[in-house]
Motif scaffolding. Structure first.
Motif, short mmCIF file in Angstrom:
data_model
loop_
_atom_site.label_atom_id
_atom_site.label_comp_id
_atom_site.label_asym_id
_atom_site.label_seq_id
_atom_site.Cartn_x
_atom_site.Cartn_y
_atom_site.Cartn_z
N GLY A 33 10.77 14.22 -17.22
CA GLY A 33 9.89 15.30 -16.80
C GLY A 33 9.98 16.49 -17.73
N ILE A 34 11.20 16.81 -18.17
CA ILE A 34 11.36 17.91 -19.13
C ILE A 34 10.67 17.57 -20.44
CG2 ILE A 34 13.02 19.29 -20.43
CD1 ILE A 34 15.04 18.77 -18.18
N THR A 35 10.88 16.34 -20.91
CA THR A 35 10.25 15.92 -22.17
C THR A 35 8.74 16.06 -22.09
OG1 THR A 35 12.06 14.36 -22.54
CG2 THR A 35 10.06 14.04 -23.82
N ALA A 36 8.17 15.70 -20.95
CA ALA A 36 6.72 15.76 -20.77
C ALA A 36 6.19 17.19 -20.84
CB ALA A 36 6.33 15.12 -19.44
N LYS A 37 7.05 18.17 -20.58
CA LYS A 37 6.62 19.56 -20.56
C LYS A 37 7.19 20.39 -21.72
CE LYS A 37 3.99 19.50 -16.89
NZ LYS A 37 2.52 19.75 -17.01
N LEU A 38 7.74 19.72 -22.72
CA LEU A 38 8.25 20.47 -23.87
C LEU A 38 7.13 21.16 -24.63
CD1 LEU A 38 11.05 18.11 -25.25
CD2 LEU A 38 11.36 20.36 -24.22
N ASP A 39 5.95 20.58 -24.61
CA ASP A 39 4.81 21.25 -25.26
C ASP A 39 4.53 22.58 -24.57
OD1 ASP A 39 3.23 19.28 -27.30
OD2 ASP A 39 4.27 18.14 -25.77
N TYR A 40 4.62 22.60 -23.26
CA TYR A 40 4.43 23.84 -22.51
C TYR A 40 5.48 24.87 -22.92
CZ TYR A 40 4.92 27.19 -18.69
OH TYR A 40 5.06 28.35 -17.97
N ILE A 41 6.75 24.43 -22.96
CA ILE A 41 7.81 25.36 -23.33
C ILE A 41 7.58 25.90 -24.74
CG2 ILE A 41 10.29 25.59 -23.72
CD1 ILE A 41 10.72 23.46 -21.55
N ARG A 400 15.54 28.24 -6.77
CA ARG A 400 15.59 26.90 -7.36
C ARG A 400 14.45 26.00 -6.92
NH1 ARG A 400 22.10 25.45 -6.67
NH2 ARG A 400 22.87 27.09 -8.05
N THR A 401 13.49 26.54 -6.19
CA THR A 401 12.37 25.71 -5.73
C THR A 401 11.57 25.19 -6.92
OG1 THR A 401 11.07 27.73 -5.43
CG2 THR A 401 12.18 26.82 -3.48
N PRO A 402 10.83 24.10 -6.73
CA PRO A 402 10.16 23.44 -7.86
C PRO A 402 9.18 24.31 -8.63
CG PRO A 402 10.28 21.95 -5.99
CD PRO A 402 10.75 23.29 -5.50
N MET A 403 9.10 24.02 -9.91
CA MET A 403 8.15 24.70 -10.80
C MET A 403 6.74 24.30 -10.40
SD MET A 403 8.17 26.59 -13.67
CE MET A 403 7.16 26.91 -15.14
N PRO A 404 5.83 25.25 -10.17
CA PRO A 404 4.45 24.91 -9.81
C PRO A 404 3.58 24.72 -11.05
CG PRO A 404 4.77 27.27 -9.57
CD PRO A 404 6.09 26.70 -10.05
N TRP A 405 3.02 23.53 -11.19
CA TRP A 405 2.20 23.22 -12.36
C TRP A 405 0.70 23.25 -12.05
CZ3 TRP A 405 4.73 23.44 -16.75
CH2 TRP A 405 6.10 23.16 -16.75
N GLN A 406 0.34 22.69 -10.90
CA GLN A 406 -1.08 22.59 -10.54
C GLN A 406 -1.25 23.11 -9.12
OE1 GLN A 406 -1.43 18.40 -11.01
NE2 GLN A 406 -1.56 18.47 -13.24
N GLY A 407 -1.94 24.23 -9.00
CA GLY A 407 -2.02 24.89 -7.72
C GLY A 407 -2.67 24.09 -6.61
#
Length: 535
Positions: A33-41, A400-407
């Motif tokens: 999941g982190i790898t999938a969002k490295l572009d975002y970071i 620590r609640t989940p990161m919101p990606w798609q509202g």
């Protein structure tokens, strides 16, 4: 500056793996999941990704209780997944920093299983064991950060063992040279896999007083590291942590890091954390940088921020701080400093201020979205710290609640299953895909992080503060061979003007996105405004 000091100008972004992105539908975030969002970071404009623990663990403290320092817990993936993450990060120009929890292990770690089996086995002294007092009570008065005595009776050995945190997190005995070497070997394992650095958890807890002397009462109750309802703050912690032997161990770590051109940042929770930060980062032979809990408290004022930075600067020669206003252990900064209904503009000025201070900024996932603290019911809590001190202290789950990606997606796009912690509806409204507007906190964060790269004074310069009326924070950043930079921030929700003779004739800088203007020998700042200029 020398290339070796690249980290001074860098920006760190903390990822809490359980809550970043769930790739396999089990409700818990993971390494893919982190790898999938490295572009975002990478799109944020940060330089270093700090990943909280993902090692094999019983998860009683959610990974900060390690059962195998050299493997990935199946909950998060595999070593191959980690290698893929590092490769993708490096391809994007990002450095990877991983947590290392050296002071204690999980109680099911093979080292502790062997140590507790008898008093004469090869690892019998790898942990801190001590006899009871004559009346059967613990060896001394040391307290656990998580409540109660720091000692737990073990019937197998007929002795107490030390645990500065949960009873399931026994403290290792760093006076045993083999323990130090085992940890150096663990660090080398990850360096060989390509990590660029380490965040050392509770790094002043490694050693304890050999004589096990009682701690005296605190002259001033500590309310920075622990909640005011926690008796831990009633002691002066001069014997159970921050021992002089730790300096030599940190030097051994630095030798190893230099071999791989890697870096380390230390978490300092101490009675005088600024002094320890200075001691652990000066000389170029220990930690590269350190941070404390001093800006992670509820106290929010220009005077408080100025005091923390000035006191640190006064105690160091060439040491370096990492100023953090949010992480996985603290109430989210928007709520902590902004109250029940904070303005999204607060997130902007706090980020701008943090990026302008002398030191390496450390950002926490979701703060770029202006997320507030989640208010969770008792039945939803997972954190043992919060469960113990409920309701006066609700623990760390709210940040620590989940990161919101798609509202508009179920669970805000974090997972296809029910998450380990619920996603508050107000977080879904601030999801990444909901912040495309130019004036959103996310757009501001991307803009000012990109802008900062072109302002060398903010990454490398010295800092001098000026007197200004509360809630204005005003200072100058000085870099040899470059003009001085003035910075002023209105940390309050009402517009104001203040006299600042240094601003007369200064050349304002734009492009950072904060509203503010010079007016003769003064500065005009809207609510949560800011102003930068060269002189």
């Amino acid at each position: 500056m020398p290339a070796a000091d690249w980290w001074r100008s860098a920006v760190i972004y903390q990822v809490y793996p359980r809550s970043f992105l769930d790739s396999n539908g089990d409700g818990v975030g993971d390494l893919p999941g982190i790898t999938a969002k490295l572009d975002y970071i990478a799109s944020l404009g940060v330089d270093i990704v700090w990943i909280s623990p993902f090692f094999t663990s019983p998860m009683k403290d959610f990974g900060y209780d390690v059962a195998d320092y050299c493997d990935v817990d199946p909950l998060f993936g595999t070593l191959a997944d980690f290698d893929a993450l590092v490769a993708r990060a490096h391809a994007l120009g990002l450095k990877i920093m991983i947590d290392q929890v050296l002071s204690h292990s999980a109680d099911n770690h093979p080292w502790f299983v062997e140590s507790r089996a008898s008093r004469d086995n090869p690892k019998s002294d790898w942990y801190v064991w001590a006899a009871q007092q004559a009346d059967g009570t613990p060896p001394n008065n040391w307290l656990s950060v998580f409540g109660g005595s720091a000692w737990q009776w073990d019937a197998r050995r007929g002795q107490y063992y030390l645990h500065n945190f949960l009873t399931s997190q026994p403290d290792l005995n760093f006076h045993q040279p083999a323990v130090q070497q085992a940890h150096l070997d663990n660090l080398r394992f990850w360096l060989e896999r390509g990590v660029d650095g380490f965040r050392l958890d509770a790094c002043n807890f490694h050693f304890h007083d050999r004589e096990l002397r009682n701690n005296p009462p605190a002259a001033l109750r500590d309310s920075t590291m622990v909640s005011s309802v926690n008796p831990y703050g009633m002691q002066a912690h001069i014997h159970d942590k921050t021992q002089p032997e730790n300096v030599a161990f940190l030097r051994r770590i630095r030798v190893l890091l230099d071999e791989y051109q890697a870096i380390a940042i230390g978490e300092i929770g101490a009675d005088d954390s600024l002094a320890v930060m200075g001691e652990y980062t000066t000389g170029g032979d220990k930690l590269h940088m350190a941070y404390s809990f001093n800006l992670l408290t509820s106290e929010f004022s220009a005077a408080h921020i100025r005091t923390q930075v000035e006191q640190f600067e006064a105690r160091v020669a060439d040491g370096w701080a990492s100023w953090s206003v949010g992480n996985h252990d603290s109430v989210r900064v928007m709520t902590r400093w902004g109250g029940a209904t904070p303005s999204p503009e607060l997130a902007k000025v706090v980020l701008a201020m943090q990026l302008a201070l002398k030191g390496t900024p450390c950002l926490y996932q979701g703060d770029e979205l202006a997320l507030t603290e989640a208010d969770l019911p008792f039945e939803a809590l997972q954190d043992p710290y919060g469960i113990t001190f409920w309701p006066e202290f609700k623990g760390r789950d709210g940040c620590r609640t989940p990161m919101p990606w798609q509202g508009a997606s179920a669970h805000a796009g974090f997972s296809s299953a029910t998450p380990w912690l619920p996603v508050p509806p107000e977080h879904a409204a601030r999801a990444v895909d909901q912040q495309a507007a130019a004036d959103s906190p996310l757009s501001f964060a991307r803009n000012i992080l990109a802008w900062r790269r072109g302002v060398a004074q903010l990454g490398q310069g010295d800092i001098v503060f000026f007197d200004a009326p509360e809630p204005v924070l005003a200072f100058r950043r000085d870099l040899a061979g470059a003009p001085s930079l003035l910075a002023a921030f209105n940390l309050g929700g009402a517009a104001l003007q203040f006299d600042w003779p240094q601003a007369a004739g200064a050349t304002p800088l734009d492009g950072h996105g904060l509203p503010g203007a010079a007016e003769g020998a003064g500065v005009s700042l809207p609510a949560y405004g800011g102003w930068f200029a060269l002189v």
